[in-house]
Design a protein around this motif. Structure first.
Motif, PDB file in Angstrom:
ATOM      1  N   ALA A 186       0.703  -1.203   0.168  1.00 24.22           N
ATOM      2  CA  ALA A 186       0.024  -0.045  -0.036  1.00 24.22           C
ATOM      3  C   ALA A 186       0.816   0.996  -0.064  1.00 24.22           C
ATOM      4  CB  ALA A 186      -0.846  -0.024   1.038  1.00 24.22           C
ATOM      5  N   ARG A 187       2.098   1.165   0.465  1.00 22.08           N
ATOM      6  CA  ARG A 187       2.854   2.311   0.482  1.00 22.08           C
ATOM      7  C   ARG A 187       3.778   2.069  -0.684  1.00 22.08           C
ATOM      8  NH1 ARG A 187       5.836   3.008   5.890  1.00 22.08           N
ATOM      9  NH2 ARG A 187       5.769   5.209   5.571  1.00 22.08           N
ATOM     10  N   GLY A 188       3.672   1.457  -1.429  1.00 22.73           N
ATOM     11  CA  GLY A 188       4.301   1.604  -2.885  1.00 22.73           C
ATOM     12  C   GLY A 188       5.708   0.711  -2.597  1.00 22.73           C
ATOM     13  N   LYS A 189       5.950   0.060  -1.609  1.00 25.42           N
ATOM     14  CA  LYS A 189       7.533  -0.635  -1.385  1.00 25.42           C
ATOM     15  C   LYS A 189       7.251  -1.854  -0.970  1.00 25.42           C
ATOM     16  CE  LYS A 189       9.693   3.823  -0.406  1.00 25.42           C
ATOM     17  NZ  LYS A 189      10.133   4.817   0.526  1.00 25.42           N
ATOM     18  N   LYS A 190       6.563  -3.058  -1.692  1.00 21.09           N
ATOM     19  CA  LYS A 190       6.458  -4.184  -1.218  1.00 21.09           C
ATOM     20  C   LYS A 190       7.631  -4.894  -0.975  1.00 21.09           C
ATOM     21  CE  LYS A 190       3.461  -7.940  -2.379  1.00 21.09           C
ATOM     22  NZ  LYS A 190       2.485  -8.653  -3.408  1.00 21.09           N
ATOM     23  N   MET A 191       7.313  -5.448   0.106  1.00 18.72           N
ATOM     24  CA  MET A 191       8.562  -6.332   1.046  1.00 18.72           C
ATOM     25  C   MET A 191       8.322  -7.737   0.358  1.00 18.72           C
ATOM     26  SD  MET A 191       9.029  -4.892   4.644  1.00 18.72           S
ATOM     27  CE  MET A 191       7.504  -5.532   5.348  1.00 18.72           C
ATOM     28  N   ARG A 192       8.656  -7.890  -0.771  1.00 16.64           N
ATOM     29  CA  ARG A 192       8.594  -9.171  -1.555  1.00 16.64           C
ATOM     30  C   ARG A 192       9.262 -10.463  -1.004  1.00 16.64           C
ATOM     31  NH1 ARG A 192       6.196  -7.930  -6.162  1.00 16.64           N
ATOM     32  NH2 ARG A 192       6.615  -5.862  -7.222  1.00 16.64           N
ATOM     33  N   PHE A 193      10.127 -10.224  -0.207  1.00 16.20           N
ATOM     34  CA  PHE A 193      10.807 -11.240   0.615  1.00 16.20           C
ATOM     35  C   PHE A 193       9.878 -12.015   1.649  1.00 16.20           C
ATOM     36  CE2 PHE A 193      11.446  -7.804   3.429  1.00 16.20           C
ATOM     37  CZ  PHE A 193      11.336  -8.540   4.635  1.00 16.20           C
ATOM     38  N   LEU A 194       8.854 -11.494   1.831  1.00 13.53           N
ATOM     39  CA  LEU A 194       7.802 -11.858   2.916  1.00 13.53           C
ATOM     40  C   LEU A 194       7.041 -13.027   2.218  1.00 13.53           C
ATOM     41  CD1 LEU A 194       6.744  -8.678   4.983  1.00 13.53           C
ATOM     42  CD2 LEU A 194       8.139 -10.560   5.791  1.00 13.53           C
ATOM     43  N   GLY A 195       6.619 -12.762   0.908  1.00 16.73           N
ATOM     44  CA  GLY A 195       5.901 -13.736  -0.022  1.00 16.73           C
ATOM     45  C   GLY A 195       6.193 -15.179   0.236  1.00 16.73           C
ATOM     46  N   PRO A 196       7.462 -15.702   0.081  1.00 12.12           N
ATOM     47  CA  PRO A 196       7.774 -17.019   0.299  1.00 12.12           C
ATOM     48  C   PRO A 196       7.655 -17.484   1.763  1.00 12.12           C
ATOM     49  CG  PRO A 196       9.453 -15.930  -1.075  1.00 12.12           C
ATOM     50  CD  PRO A 196       8.549 -14.991  -0.516  1.00 12.12           C
ATOM     51  N   ILE A 197       7.879 -16.561   2.629  1.00 12.17           N
ATOM     52  CA  ILE A 197       7.731 -16.888   4.087  1.00 12.17           C
ATOM     53  C   ILE A 197       6.218 -17.166   4.453  1.00 12.17           C
ATOM     54  CG2 ILE A 197       8.177 -15.813   6.506  1.00 12.17           C
ATOM     55  CD1 ILE A 197      10.435 -14.230   5.357  1.00 12.17           C
ATOM     56  N   THR A 198       5.298 -16.505   3.943  1.00 10.87           N
ATOM     57  CA  THR A 198       3.986 -16.737   4.479  1.00 10.87           C
ATOM     58  C   THR A 198       3.625 -18.374   4.308  1.00 10.87           C
ATOM     59  OG1 THR A 198       3.331 -14.525   3.414  1.00 10.87           O
ATOM     60  CG2 THR A 198       1.497 -16.283   4.108  1.00 10.87           C
ATOM     61  N   PRO A 199       3.840 -18.930   3.472  1.00 12.74           N
ATOM     62  CA  PRO A 199       3.498 -20.315   3.376  1.00 12.74           C
ATOM     63  C   PRO A 199       4.203 -21.337   4.353  1.00 12.74           C
ATOM     64  CG  PRO A 199       3.910 -19.880   1.164  1.00 12.74           C
ATOM     65  CD  PRO A 199       4.409 -18.614   2.053  1.00 12.74           C
ATOM     66  N   LEU A 200       5.191 -20.912   4.826  1.00 12.56           N
ATOM     67  CA  LEU A 200       6.205 -21.632   6.083  1.00 12.56           C
ATOM     68  C   LEU A 200       5.201 -21.253   7.298  1.00 12.56           C
ATOM     69  CD1 LEU A 200       9.803 -20.599   5.259  1.00 12.56           C
ATOM     70  CD2 LEU A 200       8.561 -22.697   4.761  1.00 12.56           C
ATOM     71  N   GLY A 201       4.565 -20.296   7.467  1.00 12.35           N
ATOM     72  CA  GLY A 201       3.920 -20.192   8.713  1.00 12.35           C
ATOM     73  C   GLY A 201       2.570 -20.968   8.621  1.00 12.35           C
ATOM     74  N   GLY A 202       1.917 -21.289   7.300  1.00 12.34           N
ATOM     75  CA  GLY A 202       0.725 -21.889   7.136  1.00 12.34           C
ATOM     76  C   GLY A 202       1.204 -23.532   7.195  1.00 12.34           C
ATOM     77  N   ILE A 203       2.461 -23.678   6.774  1.00 14.08           N
ATOM     78  CA  ILE A 203       2.738 -25.321   6.968  1.00 14.08           C
ATOM     79  C   ILE A 203       2.706 -25.419   8.728  1.00 14.08           C
ATOM     80  CG2 ILE A 203       4.714 -26.950   7.097  1.00 14.08           C
ATOM     81  CD1 ILE A 203       5.233 -25.543   4.104  1.00 14.08           C
ATOM     82  N   LEU A 204       3.379 -24.403   9.507  1.00 12.67           N
ATOM     83  CA  LEU A 204       3.597 -24.693  10.782  1.00 12.67           C
ATOM     84  C   LEU A 204       2.040 -24.949  11.296  1.00 12.67           C
ATOM     85  CD1 LEU A 204       6.321 -22.366  11.881  1.00 12.67           C
ATOM     86  CD2 LEU A 204       6.320 -24.670  12.163  1.00 12.67           C
ATOM     87  N   LEU A 205       1.221 -24.092  10.982  1.00 14.04           N
ATOM     88  CA  LEU A 205      -0.325 -23.904  11.532  1.00 14.04           C
ATOM     89  C   LEU A 205      -0.809 -25.570  11.221  1.00 14.04           C
ATOM     90  CD1 LEU A 205      -1.570 -20.724  10.442  1.00 14.04           C
ATOM     91  CD2 LEU A 205      -0.919 -21.595  12.816  1.00 14.04           C
ATOM     92  N   VAL A 206      -0.569 -26.061   9.925  1.00 15.52           N
ATOM     93  CA  VAL A 206      -1.072 -27.443   9.600  1.00 15.52           C
ATOM     94  C   VAL A 206      -0.397 -28.508  10.672  1.00 15.52           C
ATOM     95  CG1 VAL A 206      -1.126 -28.990   7.764  1.00 15.52           C
ATOM     96  CG2 VAL A 206      -1.416 -26.823   7.228  1.00 15.52           C
ATOM     97  N   ILE A 207       1.059 -28.243  10.776  1.00 18.36           N
ATOM     98  CA  ILE A 207       1.520 -29.179  11.521  1.00 18.36           C
ATOM     99  C   ILE A 207       1.007 -29.224  13.177  1.00 18.36           C
ATOM    100  CG2 ILE A 207       3.616 -29.765  12.986  1.00 18.36           C
ATOM    101  CD1 ILE A 207       4.969 -28.790  10.073  1.00 18.36           C
ATOM    102  N   GLY A 208       0.729 -27.997  13.521  1.00 18.51           N
ATOM    103  CA  GLY A 208       0.092 -27.762  14.762  1.00 18.51           C
ATOM    104  C   GLY A 208      -1.599 -28.457  14.866  1.00 18.51           C
ATOM    105  N   TRP A 209      -2.191 -28.314  13.839  1.00 17.33           N
ATOM    106  CA  TRP A 209      -3.468 -28.884  13.742  1.00 17.33           C
ATOM    107  C   TRP A 209      -3.213 -30.478  13.610  1.00 17.33           C
ATOM    108  CZ3 TRP A 209      -8.443 -27.497  14.739  1.00 17.33           C
ATOM    109  CH2 TRP A 209      -8.446 -26.269  14.707  1.00 17.33           C
ATOM    110  N   ILE A 210      -2.378 -31.181  12.892  1.00 17.60           N
ATOM    111  CA  ILE A 210      -2.221 -32.318  13.155  1.00 17.60           C
ATOM    112  C   ILE A 210      -1.801 -33.015  14.521  1.00 17.60           C
ATOM    113  CG2 ILE A 210      -0.501 -34.170  12.166  1.00 17.60           C
ATOM    114  CD1 ILE A 210      -0.131 -32.670   9.547  1.00 17.60           C
ATOM    115  N   LEU A 211      -0.866 -32.009  15.137  1.00 10.48           N
ATOM    116  CA  LEU A 211      -0.276 -32.580  16.383  1.00 10.48           C
ATOM    117  C   LEU A 211      -1.591 -32.506  17.465  1.00 10.48           C
ATOM    118  CD1 LEU A 211       3.166 -30.820  16.517  1.00 10.48           C
ATOM    119  CD2 LEU A 211       2.514 -33.479  16.692  1.00 10.48           C
ATOM    120  N   PHE A 212      -2.330 -31.407  17.134  1.00  9.67           N
ATOM    121  CA  PHE A 212      -3.761 -31.231  17.986  1.00  9.67           C
ATOM    122  C   PHE A 212      -4.391 -32.734  17.760  1.00  9.67           C
ATOM    123  CE2 PHE A 212      -8.171 -30.502  17.706  1.00  9.67           C
ATOM    124  CZ  PHE A 212      -8.529 -30.177  19.407  1.00  9.67           C
ATOM    125  N   THR A 213      -4.723 -33.171  16.591  1.00 11.63           N
ATOM    126  CA  THR A 213      -5.575 -34.339  16.224  1.00 11.63           C
ATOM    127  C   THR A 213      -5.027 -35.248  16.822  1.00 11.63           C
ATOM    128  OG1 THR A 213      -6.034 -33.170  14.335  1.00 11.63           O
ATOM    129  CG2 THR A 213      -6.518 -35.576  14.415  1.00 11.63           C
TER     130      THR A 213
END
Length: 130
Positions: free
Chosen positions: A93-120
């Protein structure tokens, strides 16, 4: 450890409310529709998993390694997934997108999925003892 899990759940839940209000009011005028949807996705996932932290902190004793690992997966998953989305949308939104964060987001999603598997797994074990 239980107290830490519940505390993080409460902290992340409160922040999700603040970020949600911030997005709905202050950012609505500055964000495109797609940016707003992405920001809202981060807020929703943060709240869902904040509630999960509170629930698991109340339910499990957090003395087994799998329970401790589950809690850390949810905590770091929230930080990496939701906060990287916030960084991406705010910087774009500020015109200076921090593109390095794009590939990081799925890693967080993977951790959430692992959390759900461990919860189950832990919930199934817990149910056997009831």
């Amino acid at each position: 450890m239980k107290e830490l899990i519940v505390t993080f759940g409460g902290l992340f839940g409160g922040l999700a409310v603040i970020f949600g209000a911030f997005g709905a009011h202050a950012l609505k005028k500055r964000f495109t529709e797609d940016q707003l949807k992405s920001f809202e996705t981060g807020v929703k996932y943060q709240m869902y998993h904040a509630l999960m932290l509170v629930f698991t902190g109340i339910t499990f004793p957090f003395i087994e390694t799998s329970q401790i690992l589950m809690g850390w997966c949810f905590i770091f998953g929230i930080i990496i997934f939701s906060f990287s989305i916030y960084g991406l949308t705010l910087s774009a939104a500020r015109g200076k997108k921090m593109r390095f964060l794009g590939p990081i987001t799925p890693l967080g999603g993977i951790l959430l999925v692992i959390g759900w598997i461990l919860f189950t797994i832990n919930a199934a074990k817990y149910a056997l003892y009831l």
